[in-house]
Design an enzyme around this catalytic site. Sequence first.
Site, PDB file in Angstrom:
ATOM      1  N   GLY A   1      66.916 -38.425 -44.952  1.00 20.26           N
ATOM      2  CA  GLY A   1      67.903 -39.495 -44.983  1.00 20.26           C
ATOM      3  C   GLY A   1      68.559 -39.610 -46.335  1.00 20.26           C
ATOM      4  O   GLY A   1      68.028 -39.155 -47.347  1.00 20.26           O
TER       5      GLY A   1
ATOM      6  N   LYS B   1      58.751 -26.387 -45.907  1.00 18.91           N
ATOM      7  CA  LYS B   1      58.150 -27.390 -46.792  1.00 18.91           C
ATOM      8  C   LYS B   1      56.709 -27.018 -47.127  1.00 18.91           C
ATOM      9  O   LYS B   1      56.255 -27.189 -48.258  1.00 18.91           O
ATOM     10  CB  LYS B   1      58.219 -28.764 -46.136  1.00 18.91           C
ATOM     11  CG  LYS B   1      59.664 -29.261 -45.975  1.00 18.91           C
ATOM     12  CD  LYS B   1      59.734 -30.429 -45.005  1.00 18.91           C
ATOM     13  CE  LYS B   1      61.176 -30.907 -44.827  1.00 18.91           C
ATOM     14  NZ  LYS B   1      61.291 -31.803 -43.648  1.00 18.91           N
TER      15      LYS B   1
ATOM     16  N   THR C   1      76.094 -35.977 -47.598  1.00 17.03           N
ATOM     17  CA  THR C   1      75.416 -37.262 -47.412  1.00 17.03           C
ATOM     18  C   THR C   1      74.455 -37.558 -48.560  1.00 17.03           C
ATOM     19  O   THR C   1      74.512 -38.626 -49.169  1.00 17.03           O
ATOM     20  CB  THR C   1      74.612 -37.246 -46.087  1.00 17.03           C
ATOM     21  OG1 THR C   1      75.497 -36.809 -45.057  1.00 17.03           O
ATOM     22  CG2 THR C   1      74.083 -38.612 -45.762  1.00 17.03           C
TER      23      THR C   1
ATOM     24  N   ASP D   1      61.431 -25.703 -40.239  1.00 19.59           N
ATOM     25  CA  ASP D   1      61.676 -26.646 -41.326  1.00 19.59           C
ATOM     26  C   ASP D   1      60.348 -27.058 -41.974  1.00 19.59           C
ATOM     27  O   ASP D   1      60.214 -27.083 -43.199  1.00 19.59           O
ATOM     28  CB  ASP D   1      62.420 -27.867 -40.773  1.00 19.59           C
ATOM     29  CG  ASP D   1      62.561 -28.984 -41.787  1.00 19.59           C
ATOM     30  OD1 ASP D   1      63.508 -28.925 -42.595  1.00 19.59           O
ATOM     31  OD2 ASP D   1      61.716 -29.902 -41.791  1.00 19.59           O
TER      32      ASP D   1
ATOM     33  N   ILE E   1      59.071 -39.393 -50.681  1.00 16.43           N
ATOM     34  CA  ILE E   1      57.648 -39.462 -51.032  1.00 16.43           C
ATOM     35  C   ILE E   1      57.396 -38.621 -52.279  1.00 16.43           C
ATOM     36  O   ILE E   1      57.730 -37.436 -52.288  1.00 16.43           O
ATOM     37  CB  ILE E   1      56.753 -38.924 -49.895  1.00 16.43           C
ATOM     38  CG1 ILE E   1      57.057 -39.648 -48.575  1.00 16.43           C
ATOM     39  CG2 ILE E   1      55.283 -39.036 -50.245  1.00 16.43           C
ATOM     40  CD1 ILE E   1      56.289 -39.083 -47.385  1.00 16.43           C
TER      41      ILE E   1
ATOM     42  N   LYS F   1      65.074 -26.891 -49.600  1.00 12.67           N
ATOM     43  CA  LYS F   1      63.782 -26.322 -49.191  1.00 12.67           C
ATOM     44  C   LYS F   1      63.920 -24.907 -48.662  1.00 12.67           C
ATOM     45  O   LYS F   1      63.068 -24.066 -48.891  1.00 12.67           O
ATOM     46  CB  LYS F   1      63.104 -27.203 -48.150  1.00 12.67           C
ATOM     47  CG  LYS F   1      63.974 -27.527 -46.948  1.00 12.67           C
ATOM     48  CD  LYS F   1      63.322 -28.574 -46.074  1.00 12.67           C
ATOM     49  CE  LYS F   1      64.283 -28.974 -44.950  1.00 12.67           C
ATOM     50  NZ  LYS F   1      65.411 -29.798 -45.400  1.00 12.67           N
TER      51      LYS F   1
ATOM     52  N   GLU G   1      69.572 -32.946 -35.071  1.00 12.64           N
ATOM     53  CA  GLU G   1      70.888 -32.326 -35.191  1.00 12.64           C
ATOM     54  C   GLU G   1      71.364 -31.850 -33.817  1.00 12.64           C
ATOM     55  O   GLU G   1      70.578 -31.711 -32.880  1.00 12.64           O
ATOM     56  CB  GLU G   1      70.794 -31.094 -36.116  1.00 12.64           C
ATOM     57  CG  GLU G   1      69.997 -31.315 -37.360  1.00 12.64           C
ATOM     58  CD  GLU G   1      70.873 -31.320 -38.598  1.00 12.64           C
ATOM     59  OE1 GLU G   1      72.067 -31.011 -38.486  1.00 12.64           O
ATOM     60  OE2 GLU G   1      70.342 -31.656 -39.665  1.00 12.64           O
TER      61      GLU G   1
END
Lengths: 441, 441
Positions: A310, A213, A21, A209, A144, A113, A198
């Site tokens: 996204g 980060k 994606t 997750d 960002i 990540k 998911e």
Amino acid sequence: MINSPNERKRAVGVGLIGFGTIGRGVVRLLLDRSGSLTKGEEFYLQLRRIADLDITTPRGIDLPQGILTTDANEVVEARDIDVVIELIGGIEPARTYILKALQAGKGVVTANKALLAKCGDELFETSERNRAALFFEGSVCGGIPIVRSLRQGLVANRIDSIYGILNGTTNYILTKMTEEDEDFEESLRKAQERGYAEADPTLDITGQDAAQKLSILLRIGLGLPCRASDIFCEGIETITRKDIRYAKELGYTIKLLAVAKRTDGGVEARVHPAMIPSGTLLANVRDEFNAVELVGDAVGTQVFYGKGAGEMPTASAVVADVVELAKQKSQGTVAGLGVKPRDETLQGLLPMDEVKMPYYFRFTVIDRPGVLAEIARLLSREQISIASVIQKVRAEGSTVPIIMMTHQALERAMKTAIKNIDKLPAVKAKTQVIRVEELQR
Amino acid sequence: MINSPNERKRAVGVGLIGFGTIGRGVVRLLLDRSGSLTKGEEFYLQLRRIADLDITTPRGIDLPQGILTTDANEVVEARDIDVVIELIGGIEPARTYILKALQAGKGVVTANKALLAKCGDELFETSERNRAALFFEGSVCGGIPIVRSLRQGLVANRIDSIYGILNGTTNYILTKMTEEDEDFEESLRKAQERGYAEADPTLDITGQDAAQKLSILLRIGLGLPCRASDIFCEGIETITRKDIRYAKELGYTIKLLAVAKRTDGGVEARVHPAMIPSGTLLANVRDEFNAVELVGDAVGTQVFYGKGAGEMPTASAVVADVVELAKQKSQGTVAGLGVKPRDETLQGLLPMDEVKMPYYFRFTVIDRPGVLAEIARLLSREQISIASVIQKVRAEGSTVPIIMMTHQALERAMKTAIKNIDKLPAVKAKTQVIRVEELQR
């Protein structure tokens, strides 16, 4: 078809590994924006190869002939490729391809990540040793530009704290729980239906997750190399609509917060649900959005807000890295290897037991005289002082909830106190503990 | 004393013109942070000269001997200076010094928004012609890395809109008016006492300062070179506590908003007080803080928030520019001349009369039957449709206020309607008009 060459401009060869994606978004931007991306520059980008195990599924993009391959080595080894984009994710074979590309002196852009959080030391050392840049804006908070801002825009600052809403899935779920008075399972199911979670949401809801980060932000923001597994991590699975309602009554909003903070004893690094004052900017970050609030000693408080995941937001970050790296490649320089050197003044991570903060407790007790006194005694024994108590008259079956906010207390003391309280005969369920972060408006 | 040299590192010579408040902050960071600023890089910064008309007032900094001069030409002409920092502000002689420095091939860092807003074309052309970079992060929103984010982090995006709270003084005043129910004059006086407003606050409260910053964002964000004087600009002087109260009742907060927006007919560029929904992030930007909300076609909505002025926040931005420029200088490259090329697909600025938006009106009328009908008729004649009306029962002397919100209407139609309405015998004061910006939460 590919980027329109220009006699005065030099081509910089770009190769992509991983045509999923995000990869599709990146290819779209590279092909559709070829002119505007490098307008005014002395080079242009030429997408020369795309490697993916699946090269037959149509991606709805008109690709140059012969550009697809199933062999990623054709990307990392190719002499005509200057910048390698890694978007396959996971540890292997991503790690091997990135190391190979760096060893070959190629610039690498990744949004991986998990890999950076686990093998950051090895990757950045390889980058430095080979004078080959490794960029990773897309790995934290999607579109960002927080990595770039920490590396460049805020370079003159000592970063004292970072508070992040770094995971869109959990923020979406908590927003729905808050605004629609839903239970966790219900909101999770809706998030899955709408594509915000998911099928297996474990990585997101357990906070892992966000911890990945945060480990990257610690490295580049505070100069503290660390791994995600070093970071205290608690998920949102145990948060109930009741807690959210009580939080609201008390003027707080519950968010999954990632925290990095310099203290005298060391650096706090933790990911957990936190009650933050409802009037703050972070409390108003809704749905799948991400935000990072940081304090630099020169700039003071700053907030960065946007979409954290996204196809196109992440592709935007990846392509920005490609353009910057390609600029360096076209000039034969290696400016900015992408990572802040270790800050030797730091004492390393503060153990979670040593962290101090206020707490919210929800006790589930039998409604009889003396229970509150027993609880208060066990808290007091651990030097935990109570800031406020709400005893709800409404019974929940045979029990009633007692809601309590404490003043600052040590995590270790809290754990001991709660362990003892949960052994009291009048306490009928595991006490709910939510940490409180008194962010300023 | 100066930066500790390192045999393996090259020195990059830095000179400063203008040793005022921001200049002092810059010098502090350059001297105190010399090690960390360029750690891991192959160069170091050496502050070699500071020019100011006043070199006798102590600034509380231990300076290297002989570094001060009253002649700015000693900075812009010196062969041992690679990067010139201009912090004297205003048009002349700042313009001349910057042009001289660029013509001599030096990199220039400035925070001079007035100059960029007025002479941007000349400065950027000179920069390009001489392949000498001109950086200006400190000119917009102080320490917020918005210039860098637009130039680099969001390079893959078409920027569709920018909404900014770009002036800290007016935001401080409006915050106090809102939270403490004060009149404009009272809040202004307090802002002056606390150092948030100048003795002569004209540039700030009339919106001109914000328009200067918006002109820079238009140039680098949308690729539309324009001058501050091309931008529609209205200040906050006429906003009353009454308007703020009515706005609150209607669910809005009043902010001085700078808007840049792509539309089919051209680019909207305007600075004026605006009512924005109270739940939005921008509505919650308080006190002297700044924020920029933008929409990029790939990343979606992003918000950048932080301190827009002050010694250390602005110095932080200036020093970040110095480091980046010095890096280029040390490598002999000119990557990034700092300004987005003109977007030829843009049609230029949309005249304010052609802009469409909803409006808030506060009519001051005699309380007799038929007045509302007369007003409604004059609005309807200009195709302005009413969304809601609040008629206050409480009289203000012999008059009563009528509060009205409209649907989208043309600015030209609004002006005509209000001109006619203000001629009605029953209308006893100039009608208050505040534009409405329906930002999304």
